[in-house]
Enzyme design. Sequence first.
Site, PDB file in Angstrom:
ATOM      1  CG  LEU A 205      -1.932  -0.926   1.557  1.00 18.06           C
ATOM      2  CD1 LEU A 205      -2.462  -0.678   2.975  1.00 18.06           C
ATOM      3  CD2 LEU A 205      -3.054  -0.774   0.543  1.00 18.06           C
ATOM      4  CG  HIS A 206       2.443   3.457  -2.981  1.00 17.40           C
ATOM      5  ND1 HIS A 206       2.018   2.371  -3.697  1.00 17.40           N
ATOM      6  CD2 HIS A 206       2.599   4.466  -3.864  1.00 17.40           C
ATOM      7  CE1 HIS A 206       1.946   2.708  -4.974  1.00 17.40           C
ATOM      8  NE2 HIS A 206       2.289   3.963  -5.111  1.00 17.40           N
ATOM      9  NE  ARG A 207      -2.142   4.097  -6.571  1.00 16.37           N
ATOM     10  CZ  ARG A 207      -1.053   4.492  -7.231  1.00 16.37           C
ATOM     11  NH1 ARG A 207      -0.601   5.713  -7.094  1.00 16.37           N
ATOM     12  NH2 ARG A 207      -0.441   3.697  -8.062  1.00 16.37           N
TER      13      ARG A 207
END
Length: 368
Positions: A205-207
């Site tokens: 996850l990084h958004r």
Amino acid sequence: MLKIINICGARPNFMKIAPLMRAYRANDDIAPILVHTGQHYDPNMSDLFFRQLGIPEPDINLGVGSASHAVQTAEIMRRFEPVIAEHQPDWVVVVGDVNSTIACGLVAKKLGVRLAHVEAGLRSFDRTMPEEINRLLTDAISDLLLVSEPSGLENLKREGTPDEKVHFVGNVMIDTLRANLSKAEQSTVLVDLGLEPGGYNVITLHRPSNVDDAEIFGRIVDALEVIQQDLPVVFPMHPRTLHNLSKLGLAERLEGLPRLRIVEPMGYLDFLRLMSKAAVVLTDSGGMQEETTILGVWCLTIRENTERPITLTEGTNTLVGTDPERMVSEYRRCRSTPLTDPPVPEKWDGRAAERIAAVLAENALLQA
Ligand code: UD1
């Protein structure tokens, strides 16, 4: 001699630049120059990829580092402008949709240099996503639009892009995957983490939309709590996500899940090996939707939209959003459905970079 300045800046750019640099080497008429903007700078977000993918040392590193979008974009532009003035390239080639892509694209065009965009035409139709703005603007000013999947052709046509600028070349990210699959088999990552092939899940996850908001990130943790009861989950964590975890007060909860393991961001080969043997991959990354399609591994995309729709229609990908019930029910569906080999999207054959080098050479005299 065709002088081509190639731009990379953030982790997903490195996989796209590697096959291009290789394809140029096979073409005596092309003199490539590699510019790293320094948008990503941690050793395991950058240097490791250069080493593993055999990317030559950048000729120039702009060293911009992290900052707000405006400051980062402006700083890349300020530092890139003299590079163009000094080298007077025939082309600037930008890849993907990160801030480095639009920043260097703008500088090139304002100085009258031809611009080529690799991975053109992708659209999520979600303008709250910084990458969508970068895609739209870069495509609007590019002289050559090099497209990875048919939706890109449709989008550019609808937007009125002249046909002669658009070339369907295939997917450079998949060039890199195919070139490295057998090397990745040597990785000891599964043994090191005590995992059995097919006996674990992977999440990344990084958004900003997922990890900058406590409620949304919390919902994803709710789903992970259930999913890790079925199979262990490995979570190689992006620096942004790691920073936010404690800031949003979620660190204790996530770290308290007994079968979820947070690890550092991995190099390309270990991560490819990890993905290729996972039961289910959960992600908000763009590239991983494509990679799992080719690897034949289930992918659940934690977003409401994707700019890579071919991974839904021909691949292994499903959009699950951030509702924990939907995430868990789609996860259960994947776990109970045997996956037969999906069809391979057209031109995802490992030769996209060769086609791009040929298109650039053929258009050497194109009017900027
Ligand atoms: C960027 C791209 C995104 C891409 C992602 C892959 C934009 C708008 N976004 O997002 O499209 O999917 O890269 O990773 O360009 N940081 C470090 N070390 C690093 C890099 C970043 O600690 O080497 C931290 C910094 O605190 C920084 C934050 O991560 O503020 C975000 O980095 P940034 O490059 O701005 O965007 P990403 O979220 O990585």
